[in-house]
Design a protein around this motif. Structure first.
Motif, PDB file in Angstrom:
ATOM      1  N   GLY A  14      -9.162  21.334  57.230  1.00  0.00           N
ATOM      2  CA  GLY A  14      -8.575  20.173  57.808  1.00  0.00           C
ATOM      3  C   GLY A  14      -9.158  18.674  57.265  1.00  0.00           C
ATOM      4  N   GLY A  22      -4.575  22.555  53.548  1.00  0.00           N
ATOM      5  CA  GLY A  22      -3.784  22.152  54.536  1.00  0.00           C
ATOM      6  C   GLY A  22      -4.622  21.196  55.495  1.00  0.00           C
ATOM      7  N   GLN A  24      -4.673  21.718  58.932  1.00  0.00           N
ATOM      8  CA  GLN A  24      -4.882  22.480  60.196  1.00  0.00           C
ATOM      9  C   GLN A  24      -6.356  22.969  60.285  1.00  0.00           C
ATOM     10  N   THR A  25      -7.173  23.004  61.393  1.00  0.00           N
ATOM     11  CA  THR A  25      -8.644  23.259  61.531  1.00  0.00           C
ATOM     12  C   THR A  25      -9.008  24.605  61.552  1.00  0.00           C
ATOM     13  N   GLU A  27     -10.376  25.841  64.209  1.00  0.00           N
ATOM     14  CA  GLU A  27     -10.103  26.143  65.755  1.00  0.00           C
ATOM     15  C   GLU A  27      -8.678  26.393  65.743  1.00  0.00           C
ATOM     16  N   ASP A  28      -7.781  25.747  64.919  1.00  0.00           N
ATOM     17  CA  ASP A  28      -6.364  26.098  64.999  1.00  0.00           C
ATOM     18  C   ASP A  28      -6.032  27.469  64.515  1.00  0.00           C
ATOM     19  N   LEU A  29      -6.730  27.799  63.387  1.00  0.00           N
ATOM     20  CA  LEU A  29      -6.753  29.494  62.737  1.00  0.00           C
ATOM     21  C   LEU A  29      -7.278  30.256  63.763  1.00  0.00           C
ATOM     22  N   ARG A  31      -7.405  30.280  67.131  1.00  0.00           N
ATOM     23  CA  ARG A  31      -6.420  30.153  68.175  1.00  0.00           C
ATOM     24  C   ARG A  31      -5.083  31.076  67.702  1.00  0.00           C
ATOM     25  N   GLN A  32      -4.652  30.797  66.658  1.00  0.00           N
ATOM     26  CA  GLN A  32      -3.343  31.594  65.766  1.00  0.00           C
ATOM     27  C   GLN A  32      -3.882  32.877  65.780  1.00  0.00           C
ATOM     28  N   PHE A 128      -2.349  30.500  56.513  1.00  0.00           N
ATOM     29  CA  PHE A 128      -2.569  31.141  57.927  1.00  0.00           C
ATOM     30  C   PHE A 128      -1.879  32.344  57.983  1.00  0.00           C
TER      31      PHE A 128
END
Length: 144
Positions: A14, A22, A24-25, A27-29, A31-32, A128
């Motif tokens: 991020g 990209g 996205q962080t 943390e986003d990865l 959570r996904q 991702f």
């Protein structure tokens, strides 16, 4: 139970080269990955370290901790860490190597992976989604 390991600099997702990785962080990865695991009926644990030795320890301990598969983005360690290669080959938990960017379309030093040959497979360039595919594969592998 599946383990997702991210290596050096992945904590900077991020922020680091958003045109390549990209916006996205990490943390986003994470959570996904946890959400995808839940959809697959799998518990997913995510870890990140900038330290090679920590990644080695997590790989060494994976089976004893009950993990049945590892999704690994070794970051730059991909290209030169024979210690990481030996850790993967020296244990029985299946590993899938994942890279967010298409490493083969980047600098020439990124074209060589010393770890891929001891992994069940390698996914590169799908962002991702590559993690999701690796989680699906490892889940299917366990069902066989």
């Amino acid at each position: 139970m599946l383990l997702v390991l991210n290596g050096p600099n992945l904590n900077r997702l991020g922020l680091r080269e958003p045109g390549v990785y990209g916006v996205q962080t990490l943390e986003d990865l994470e959570r996904q990955c946890e959400a995808w695991g839940a959809e697959l009926g799998e518990s997913v644990t995510c870890r990140q370290s900038n330290y090679e030795g920590q990644l080695l320890d997590w790989i060494h301990e994976a089976q004893e901790q009950g993990f049945r598969g590892i999704v690994l983005n070794p970051g730059a360690l991909t290209h030169y860490s024979y210690a990481l290669r030996d850790a993967i080959s020296g244990q029985s938990v299946p590993v899938v190597e994942v890279h967010l960017s298409n490493v083969d379309a980047r600098e020439s030093f990124r074209h060589q992976s010393v770890t891929a040959a001891v992994c069940r497979g390698k996914i590169s360039g799908l962002g991702f989604t590559g993690y999701r595919l690796a989680l699906e594969y490892l889940t299917e592998l366990q069902a066989e």
